[in-house]
Design an enzyme around this catalytic site. Structure first.
Site, PDB file in Angstrom:
ATOM      1  CB  SER A 114       3.460  -3.406  -3.173  1.00 46.82           C
ATOM      2  OG  SER A 114       3.562  -2.076  -3.619  1.00 46.82           O
ATOM      3  N   GLY A 145       0.802  -1.214   0.000  1.00 46.12           N
ATOM      4  CA  GLY A 145       0.000   0.000   0.000  1.00 46.12           C
ATOM      5  C   GLY A 145       0.832   1.258   0.000  1.00 46.12           C
TER       6      GLY A 145
END
Length: 543
Positions: free
Chosen positions: A226, A141
């Site tokens: 990520s 995120g």
């Protein structure tokens, strides 16, 4: 849009569909299921907890792990009496909706709360008394959004892989990564890594409590995608994380030569000072107290909590305490020579960021906007980048920009990180994920976009079942078995799985992962022009 269907949508329709997609995903992330049947009561550090059974596994949600005052290091959660029901996900750590788009009305979003540091556990049935591998998942995120609810649940990975999966919440944005000299002074030098400290606290909690669920504290794999992958790299580099895990999986983690690379204290202090100024807290001796008094919603109004560019304000920090070197530097120096590492990236990562940074802002990329985006992130090398990725050579300007983001932010940083880890003595298995879960081409999320691999590892996302069938279901099964095999043995090779040479073999091969193909390839660096990117760095990556 399903794989094999190529659609060209008018811009207003495209943006409406994007809005509905984002709203649907946001709503899905709020859904939870109540208990279906009772499961064993387990006693942890704070007291006894009861969970529930669903999808053939035992689940415990929101187990209290830690508490923390704003910008402070976490400390143990207070205990409780009796048996605490662990059947609801925690509130999310404070975060803003990161996109500049008007969403359709959403009935409920996860509540923001600074009391958010719980952990979710997914356990095979009848695990008590066993010694199972443990996989701790760190969500992504961009270090500004994310919560445990989104990853409900890894049931097949747990059930068929015979592993325990633990997913902790951690603080994001300014709440997790604010660095100021005042914070360093009150915490023995640690600053700007509160979110990483939350993750380290979770790893210590797992070490001390997981045996009660049937887990083996001496066989812990950390994995994430990520910013979660960047978090894994941070733990590989952090002396405070040493010994808390034994294997690592980095999925699309920009661990080197990207805007998420941890800056020096001085750069982080400058970012923190600018944030304090934006919040009206100035630069005087009361600055920290002022920031601690601002309401949560007031802090979230800062533009730094949005996600509109690859440039990032909130990242881990080389503070000299929690993190003493960048991940690349630490890996190259042998910081995790004894930790097997599996890492890779997706072949069209950049498509996701064209959607987030362009389409979500109401802009269809043009040659001019592509040039402006490249200059924002790479001002010193923009001309060379634009010459290497000329818009005229691609079907659309969006495709050109996607290629820039894919190669510079993910593919080549993965190659560099793998090289650094291998140079430091670690055994590394590298992959390139090429499966296109939606359409192989088209204006919205073509190819193997950023996060396209995640639904192949989770059976539900946000409580919604992932509906794979046919060859896609076979790929999902193969990936889950591979990840679980690595957690068991420290090697992704096993019966019925593709042969996967480590990246120390001749030609430094990577396994190409696709529903139609699973074989070693040696052209990752060439395909993604990593020779060119070796001489390019984002302007914000200042040490």
């Amino acid at each position: 849009m399903f794989r094999g269907e190529i659609m060209v949508l008018p811009r207003p329709v495209l943006l409406r569909r994007l809005g509905v997609l984002v709203a649907t995903l946001a709503l899905a992330s709020t859904l939870t299921a109540g208990p279906a049947s009772a499961v064993p009561v387990v006693t942890v550090a704070g007291g006894a907890v009861s969970g529930f059974s669903r999808d053939g596994i035992d689940q415990y949600f929101g187990v209290p792990m830690a508490v923390a005052d704003r910008y402070a290091s976490p400390r143990p959660a207070p205990g409780w009496t009796g048996v605490r029901e662990a059947v609801r996900h925690d509130d999310q750590c404070p975060q803003a909706v990161p996109l500049p788009i008007d969403l359709p009305p959403i009935p409920a979003l996860p509540a923001n709360s600074e009391d958010c540091l719980g952990i979710d556990l997914y356990v095979p049935p009848n695990a008590a008394g066993r010694s199972l591998p443990v996989m701790v998942y760190l969500y992504g995120g961009a270090f500004v959004v994310g919560n445990t609810t989104q990853y409900d649940s890894p049931s097949q990975l747990v059930r068929d892989g015979d592993v325990i999966v633990a997913i902790p919440n951690y603080r994001v944005g300014s709440f997790g990564f604010l660095a100021l000299p005042e914070l360093a002074a009150e915490s023995g030098g640690a600053t700007g890594n509160q979110g990483i400290e939350d993750q380290q606290f979770a790893l210590r909690w797992v070490r001390d409590n997981i045996a009660a669920f049937g887990g083996d504290p001496s066989n812990v794999t950390i994995f994430g995608e990520s910013a979660g992958g960047m978090s894994v790299c941070t733990h590989l580099a952090s002396p405070r994380s040493a010994g808390l895990f034994h294997k690592a999986i980095v999925q699309s983690g920009p661990c080197s030569r990207s805007p998420l690379v941890p800056p020096s204290r001085e750069v982080a202090f400058a970012r923190g000072a600018a944030f304090a100024e934006e919040m009206g807290c100035g630069d005087g001796p009361g600055r920290l107290a002022c920031l601690r008094s601002v309401p949560v919603d007031g802090l979230l109004e800062s533009t730094t909590h949005s996600f509109t560019s690859p440039n990032a304000t909130w990242t881990p920090v080389v503070d000299g305490v929690v993190l003493t070197d960048t991940p690349e530097g630490a890996l190259r120096a042998g910081a995790s020579a004894d930790v097997p590492i599996l890492m890779g990236s997706n072949s069209e990562e950049g498509g996701t960021f064209v959607v987030l940074f362009d389409y979500a802002a109401g802009r269809v990329p043009t040659a001019e906007s592509v040039a402006a985006s490249v200059r924002e992130v790479y001002p010193e090398d923009a001309d060379a980048i634009l010459a290497t990725y000329p818009v005229a050579a691609y079907p659309t300007p969006a495709d050109a920009l996607s290629a820039v983001w894919t190669d510079s932010l993910f593919a080549c940083p993965t190659v560099v990180t793998a090289d650094a880890a291998r140079a430091g003595g670690a055994r590394v298995w590298q992959y390139r994920f090429t499966d296109a879960p939606l359409a192989p081409s088209g204006p919205l999320l073509p190819g193997a976009f950023h996060a396209a691999d995640v639904p192949y590892l989770f059976s539900r996302l946000g409580g919604i079942p992932v509906p794979w069938t046919g060859s896609a279901a076979a790929l999902a099964d193969r990936m889950k078995r591979t990840w679980a095999t690595f957690a068991h043995t420290g090697d992704p090779n096993g019966p019925g799985l593709p042969a996967w040479p480590d990246s120390g073999a001749s030609g430094h091969p990577a396994l190409q992962i696709d529903r139609d193909r699973a074989e070693p390839v040696t052209d990752v660096a060439d395909v993604h022009r990593c020779g060119f990117w070796a001489g390019v760095s984002p302007a914000d990556r200042v040490q």
